[in-house]
Design an enzyme around this catalytic site. Sequence first.
Site, PDB file in Angstrom:
ATOM      1  N   GLY A 165      -0.463   8.500  -8.355  1.00 18.19           N
ATOM      2  CA  GLY A 165       0.506   7.656  -7.677  1.00 18.19           C
ATOM      3  C   GLY A 165       0.310   6.208  -8.086  1.00 18.19           C
ATOM      4  O   GLY A 165      -0.211   5.911  -9.169  1.00 18.19           O
ATOM      5  N   GLY A 166       0.703   5.282  -7.200  1.00 13.90           N
ATOM      6  CA  GLY A 166       0.590   3.881  -7.540  1.00 13.90           C
ATOM      7  C   GLY A 166      -0.837   3.451  -7.843  1.00 13.90           C
ATOM      8  O   GLY A 166      -1.122   2.889  -8.902  1.00 13.90           O
ATOM      9  N   ALA A 167      -1.758   3.722  -6.909  1.00 11.78           N
ATOM     10  CA  ALA A 167      -3.154   3.360  -7.130  1.00 11.78           C
ATOM     11  C   ALA A 167      -3.763   4.202  -8.241  1.00 11.78           C
ATOM     12  O   ALA A 167      -4.504   3.694  -9.093  1.00 11.78           O
ATOM     13  CB  ALA A 167      -3.947   3.537  -5.833  1.00 11.78           C
ATOM     14  N   LYS A 174       3.985   1.337  -3.697  1.00 13.00           N
ATOM     15  CA  LYS A 174       3.552   0.533  -4.845  1.00 13.00           C
ATOM     16  C   LYS A 174       4.465   0.703  -6.059  1.00 13.00           C
ATOM     17  O   LYS A 174       4.707  -0.260  -6.798  1.00 13.00           O
ATOM     18  CB  LYS A 174       2.109   0.883  -5.206  1.00 13.00           C
ATOM     19  CG  LYS A 174       1.125   0.484  -4.122  1.00 13.00           C
ATOM     20  CD  LYS A 174      -0.299   0.856  -4.469  1.00 13.00           C
ATOM     21  CE  LYS A 174      -1.230   0.472  -3.325  1.00 13.00           C
ATOM     22  NZ  LYS A 174      -2.642   0.768  -3.625  1.00 13.00           N
ATOM     23  N   GLY A 181     -14.294   3.763  -0.745  1.00 16.62           N
ATOM     24  CA  GLY A 181     -13.044   3.031  -0.685  1.00 16.62           C
ATOM     25  C   GLY A 181     -13.229   1.628  -0.131  1.00 16.62           C
ATOM     26  O   GLY A 181     -12.493   0.711  -0.502  1.00 16.62           O
ATOM     27  N   THR A 220       0.849  -1.194   0.000  1.00 19.97           N
ATOM     28  CA  THR A 220       0.000   0.000   0.000  1.00 19.97           C
ATOM     29  C   THR A 220       0.887   1.247   0.000  1.00 19.97           C
ATOM     30  O   THR A 220       2.108   1.163  -0.125  1.00 19.97           O
ATOM     31  CB  THR A 220      -0.977  -0.031   1.199  1.00 19.97           C
ATOM     32  OG1 THR A 220      -1.929   1.032   1.069  1.00 19.97           O
ATOM     33  CG2 THR A 220      -0.253   0.078   2.529  1.00 19.97           C
ATOM     34  N   ASN A 261       0.645  -4.039  -6.336  1.00 14.84           N
ATOM     35  CA  ASN A 261       0.007  -3.975  -5.017  1.00 14.84           C
ATOM     36  C   ASN A 261      -0.084  -5.340  -4.350  1.00 14.84           C
ATOM     37  O   ASN A 261      -0.587  -5.445  -3.236  1.00 14.84           O
ATOM     38  CB  ASN A 261      -1.377  -3.320  -5.082  1.00 14.84           C
ATOM     39  CG  ASN A 261      -2.435  -4.218  -5.679  1.00 14.84           C
ATOM     40  OD1 ASN A 261      -2.154  -5.118  -6.478  1.00 14.84           O
ATOM     41  ND2 ASN A 261      -3.689  -3.964  -5.326  1.00 14.84           N
TER      42      ASN A 261
END
Length: 264
Positions: A136-138, A74, A244, A70, A95
């Site tokens: 970002g990663g997500a 990531k 979420g 997380t 992830n």
Amino acid sequence: MELTLNGSTRVYFVVGDPIAQVKSPEGMTAAFQAAGINGVCLPAHVAPDDLADWAAGIRKMKNADGLMVTVPHKIAFAGLCDEISDTARFLNTVNVVRFSENGWHGEMFDGRAQVEALLKNGAVLQGKKAVQAGAGGAGTAIAHALVTAGVSELAIVETDVQRRDSLIERLNSLGRAKVYAGTSDPSGFDIVVNATPLGMKAGDPLPFDGDKLTAEMFVGDVVTYPDTAWITKARAQGCRVSTGLDMYAAVRDLMADFLLQKAV
């Protein structure tokens, strides 16, 4: 649920900084045990500067079978895997990582999970205009998934201009949708997604101008609380929402299947 925990228990981690907000330890442990796997998921609070050293130590654990990744690790963790999927390679982010005798295999399910959550809650993506905060990663994974799910346009709002522009260029290379830089004004969009950590802390600003939301818009979030300020504002404006927690439920199932080597 009765928990099996003994010397034969297989160990999985979820690594992040911070880590107190994650739901994975309980949810993933329940998924393992329900599948008849003597496994547990443990939180690991690791700072970015210590990530490589921590990962090197985990590689020496003979009873560790995988981990979940997380914020903010990531992107960095993609470079710590021995092999990553085509999707993870395009996104340069992972992830979830499965350990085997052949090494560490990374995958990225955040984008797929967000799209599944949006669709399950009634969103229509095909041919729609979307705006997203966060690359970002997500956020990178979600932007890719929205494009491949059929949105006609995607605007990306990101304070790191270099990261934003790089993602826009890569997504436009797919020839699937018009992707461009957006602003905090969601006016004119059908889908409005927060893919930033905003909402994890009390007093965080909203990712978009909430007063510009209209009831025709569908609003999504990645922060795993049921009622973030962003979701609360969206509901007050009459929007339909996907929280979420909805995304977490989808990503939990995808990651559990991957870690247990089921088809996903």
